[in-house]
Design an enzyme around this catalytic site. Sequence first.
Site, PDB file in Angstrom:
ATOM      1  N   ASP A 120       0.812  -1.226   0.000  1.00  0.00           N
ATOM      2  CA  ASP A 120       0.000   0.000   0.000  1.00  0.00           C
ATOM      3  C   ASP A 120       0.841   1.269   0.000  1.00  0.00           C
ATOM      4  OD1 ASP A 120      -2.216  -1.685   0.121  1.00  0.00           O
ATOM      5  OD2 ASP A 120      -2.167  -1.708   2.314  1.00  0.00           O
ATOM      6  N   LYS A 140       1.817   2.020  -5.141  1.00  0.00           N
ATOM      7  CA  LYS A 140       2.359   1.418  -6.372  1.00  0.00           C
ATOM      8  C   LYS A 140       1.426   1.667  -7.555  1.00  0.00           C
ATOM      9  CE  LYS A 140       2.377  -2.539  -4.281  1.00  0.00           C
ATOM     10  NZ  LYS A 140       2.047  -2.121  -2.907  1.00  0.00           N
ATOM     11  N   GLY A 166      -4.553  -4.418  -3.720  1.00  0.00           N
ATOM     12  CA  GLY A 166      -5.546  -3.403  -4.053  1.00  0.00           C
ATOM     13  C   GLY A 166      -4.784  -2.177  -4.482  1.00  0.00           C
ATOM     14  N   HIS A 167      -4.780  -1.881  -5.763  1.00  0.00           N
ATOM     15  CA  HIS A 167      -3.993  -0.769  -6.295  1.00  0.00           C
ATOM     16  C   HIS A 167      -4.947   0.329  -6.757  1.00  0.00           C
ATOM     17  CE1 HIS A 167      -0.350  -3.614  -7.124  1.00  0.00           C
ATOM     18  NE2 HIS A 167      -0.736  -3.592  -5.866  1.00  0.00           N
ATOM     19  N   GLN A 204       2.003  -6.127  -3.144  1.00  0.00           N
ATOM     20  CA  GLN A 204       2.472  -6.210  -1.756  1.00  0.00           C
ATOM     21  C   GLN A 204       3.751  -5.359  -1.587  1.00  0.00           C
ATOM     22  OE1 GLN A 204       1.477  -9.663  -3.203  1.00  0.00           O
ATOM     23  NE2 GLN A 204      -0.444  -8.692  -2.694  1.00  0.00           N
TER      24      GLN A 204
HETATM   25  P1  GDP Z   1      -0.786   0.237  -3.568  1.00  0.00           P
HETATM   26  O1  GDP Z   1      -1.372  -1.024  -3.060  1.00  0.00           O
HETATM   27  O2  GDP Z   1       0.685   0.323  -3.320  1.00  0.00           O
HETATM   28  O3  GDP Z   1      -1.128   0.514  -5.002  1.00  0.00           O
HETATM   29  O4  GDP Z   1      -1.431   1.413  -2.698  1.00  0.00           O
HETATM   30  P2  GDP Z   1      -3.000   1.563  -2.313  1.00  0.00           P
HETATM   31  O5  GDP Z   1      -3.746   1.983  -3.511  1.00  0.00           O
HETATM   32  O6  GDP Z   1      -3.480   0.349  -1.593  1.00  0.00           O
HETATM   33  O7  GDP Z   1      -2.921   2.705  -1.222  1.00  0.00           O
HETATM   34  C1  GDP Z   1      -2.423   3.970  -1.504  1.00  0.00           C
HETATM   35  C2  GDP Z   1      -3.521   5.012  -1.250  1.00  0.00           C
HETATM   36  O8  GDP Z   1      -2.956   6.315  -1.222  1.00  0.00           O
HETATM   37  C3  GDP Z   1      -4.568   5.068  -2.352  1.00  0.00           C
HETATM   38  O9  GDP Z   1      -5.797   5.447  -1.788  1.00  0.00           O
HETATM   39  C4  GDP Z   1      -4.055   6.143  -3.286  1.00  0.00           C
HETATM   40  O10 GDP Z   1      -5.079   6.787  -4.040  1.00  0.00           O
HETATM   41  C5  GDP Z   1      -3.457   7.105  -2.289  1.00  0.00           C
HETATM   42  N1  GDP Z   1      -2.295   7.881  -2.760  1.00  0.00           N
HETATM   43  C6  GDP Z   1      -1.284   7.484  -3.579  1.00  0.00           C
HETATM   44  N2  GDP Z   1      -0.344   8.465  -3.662  1.00  0.00           N
HETATM   45  C7  GDP Z   1      -0.777   9.469  -2.873  1.00  0.00           C
HETATM   46  C8  GDP Z   1      -0.218  10.737  -2.504  1.00  0.00           C
HETATM   47  O11 GDP Z   1       0.867  11.120  -2.900  1.00  0.00           O
HETATM   48  N3  GDP Z   1      -0.958  11.509  -1.637  1.00  0.00           N
HETATM   49  C9  GDP Z   1      -2.155  11.106  -1.144  1.00  0.00           C
HETATM   50  N4  GDP Z   1      -2.782  11.919  -0.291  1.00  0.00           N
HETATM   51  N5  GDP Z   1      -2.701   9.918  -1.467  1.00  0.00           N
HETATM   52  C10 GDP Z   1      -2.017   9.106  -2.303  1.00  0.00           C
HETATM   53  P1  IMO Z   2      -0.877  -4.264  -2.207  1.00  0.00           P
HETATM   54  O1  IMO Z   2      -0.434  -4.843  -3.521  1.00  0.00           O
HETATM   55  C1  IMO Z   2      -0.929  -4.607   2.138  1.00  0.00           C
HETATM   56  C2  IMO Z   2      -0.955  -8.655   3.798  1.00  0.00           C
HETATM   57  C3  IMO Z   2      -2.205  -9.083   4.562  1.00  0.00           C
HETATM   58  C4  IMO Z   2      -1.573 -10.000   5.587  1.00  0.00           C
HETATM   59  C5  IMO Z   2      -0.471 -10.703   4.773  1.00  0.00           C
HETATM   60  C6  IMO Z   2      -0.870 -12.061   4.221  1.00  0.00           C
HETATM   61  O2  IMO Z   2      -2.171  -3.537  -2.265  1.00  0.00           O
HETATM   62  O3  IMO Z   2       0.211  -3.483  -1.569  1.00  0.00           O
HETATM   63  P2  IMO Z   2      -2.423 -12.830   2.213  1.00  0.00           P
HETATM   64  O4  IMO Z   2      -3.899 -12.607   1.986  1.00  0.00           O
HETATM   65  O5  IMO Z   2      -1.557 -12.297   1.137  1.00  0.00           O
HETATM   66  O6  IMO Z   2      -2.113 -14.254   2.562  1.00  0.00           O
HETATM   67  O7  IMO Z   2      -2.114 -11.973   3.553  1.00  0.00           O
HETATM   68  O8  IMO Z   2      -0.161  -9.828   3.705  1.00  0.00           O
HETATM   69  N1  IMO Z   2      -1.187  -8.166   2.421  1.00  0.00           N
HETATM   70  C7  IMO Z   2      -1.131  -6.883   2.060  1.00  0.00           C
HETATM   71  N2  IMO Z   2      -0.949  -5.765   2.807  1.00  0.00           N
HETATM   72  N3  IMO Z   2      -1.032  -4.510   0.793  1.00  0.00           N
HETATM   73  C8  IMO Z   2      -1.199  -5.611   0.035  1.00  0.00           C
HETATM   74  O9  IMO Z   2      -1.176  -5.575  -1.316  1.00  0.00           O
HETATM   75  C9  IMO Z   2      -1.279  -6.874   0.663  1.00  0.00           C
HETATM   76  N4  IMO Z   2      -1.461  -8.135   0.223  1.00  0.00           N
HETATM   77  C10 IMO Z   2      -1.372  -8.919   1.306  1.00  0.00           C
HETATM   78  O10 IMO Z   2      -2.850  -7.989   5.149  1.00  0.00           O
HETATM   79  O11 IMO Z   2      -0.946  -9.239   6.584  1.00  0.00           O
HETATM   80 MG    MG Z   3      -2.894  -1.687  -1.794  1.00  0.00          MG
END
Ligand code: GDP
Ligand code: IMO
Ligand code: MG
Length: 433
Positions: free
Chosen positions: A13, A16, A40-41, A225
């Site tokens: 998170d 990415k 979840g991207h 991840q």
């Molecule tokens: P990922 O799994 O690495 O793709 O990240 P996620 O999407 O799960 O979580 C990142 C969250 O931060 C999302 O809600 C994005 O829309 C948000 N986000 C990404 N870059 C920025 C930033 O520079 N500033 C803010 N405020 N939000 C951001």
């Molecule tokens: P993105 O790509 C954050 C975490 C789960 C748990 C551990 C194992 O959005 O960054 P699993 O279901 O993979 O067996 O769970 O890994 N986890 C993540 N945490 N971002 C993710 O993906 C994750 N995918 C798995 O919360 O701790």
């Molecule tokens: Mg994510």
Amino acid sequence: MANVVIVGTQWGDEGKGKVVDLYAENADVVVRFQGGNNAGHTLVVKGEQTILHLIPSGILHDNKVCIIGNGVVVDPAVLLGEIDDLRARGLFPPNTRLLVSEKAHIIMPYHRRLDAARENRRGGKKIGTTGRGIGPAYEDKVARCGVRLIDLFDEGVLREKIAANLEEKNFLLTRYFGEEPVDAEEVFAEYREYGKRLKPFAADTSLALAREVRRGSRILFEGAQGSHLDVDHGTYPFVTSSNTVSANAACGAGIGPAAIHNVIGIVKAYTTRVGGGPFVTELTDAVGDHIQRVGREFGATTGRRRRCGWLDMVLVRHAIRVSGINALAITKLDVLTGLERLRICTAYENDQGERFTLAVPSQVEALAACRPVYEEIEGWTEDISQARRLEELPKNCRRYLELIANLADTELALVSVGAGRHETIVLRNPFSG
Ligand code: GDP
Ligand code: IMO
Ligand code: MG
């Protein structure tokens, strides 16, 4: 011309999805190589949010090839749902192609059931998985009994594989976990239909990628991840069940490692973690709540509240090493605006007087016994979300970035100051050189 891998340097998170969506403007091919719909991207384009779990984050762009590689575990219902949703919203450009490796392993209903049953059984020692069946699907891949995408197209093979798997899984579910069994015929009927709908997307994606490499296409590999969720290099057992490091881009996509040139590590300006496991810089006070609220730190997959803490450079240095990261993208810097003082963890210490600076201790118990050593700097109050050049950032904000680059001994490629695609300070084009 260079091919680029994007990996998370923390516990996922990091942002990415946003960075991949932005970089995809300059790429021809975007490839997911590991993980599944535990990811979840989030992409925000023209104010509209899209959360992708399986489809590569290049999908919103015209004229790209998006590949789900052999290293990904695919839940067909989730993939089809994602395709349908994007199409319904007019977000799947007709000239962009989606290819799914026919070798990708399929998440079956019994994988989700076992994931949940195992977590329940762990009681207070839960890993906190996403419950999507990721671990059990990878177990079956390694145990050589998994169902692959190509198996969905052959009724005889599919029926036989489901029956053989359920013999064992139903024994576990009913006799060990005391739960209801899974019905083989129902699973067969459901998955045969998925096979029919996914057939047009199935391909030998290794071959397709090789063609793109020969043609000189720019390839962007999208990690899921983060480094510390890697099954080998992460905080085991509080990890996911795949290798999340950059080297797995080659294996999970079916190309040689020499096709990878640059590795960009995504570093959130603070640290978050969902699920269980030690977290040395975790903030359980008002500052942690503030970051969680301002950063809207809720899981993009499960909606769980993410644990928040200060930036941890021991994690980042470790990630840089195991993935060969040569530039960093700093995200969510705007979330720190308004905090009077900021802390960065530069080392860990324990009661035995040991100090860790370059590597996270290998044993999770040893990590849990570590305390953070902080460097403190002054924060800034100015809104930075409109900044598009480093010079437009307040002095203390630039100092924070310099400190990160120095502590990481790695240059910065990008700074993200908002969730939107172009709320970004671009410092270097990762595809050139
Ligand atoms: P990922 O799994 O690495 O793709 O990240 P996620 O999407 O799960 O979580 C990142 C969250 O931060 C999302 O809600 C994005 O829309 C948000 N986000 C990404 N870059 C920025 C930033 O520079 N500033 C803010 N405020 N939000 C951001
Ligand atoms: P993105 O790509 C954050 C975490 C789960 C748990 C551990 C194992 O959005 O960054 P699993 O279901 O993979 O067996 O769970 O890994 N986890 C993540 N945490 N971002 C993710 O993906 C994750 N995918 C798995 O919360 O701790
Ligand atoms: Mg994510």
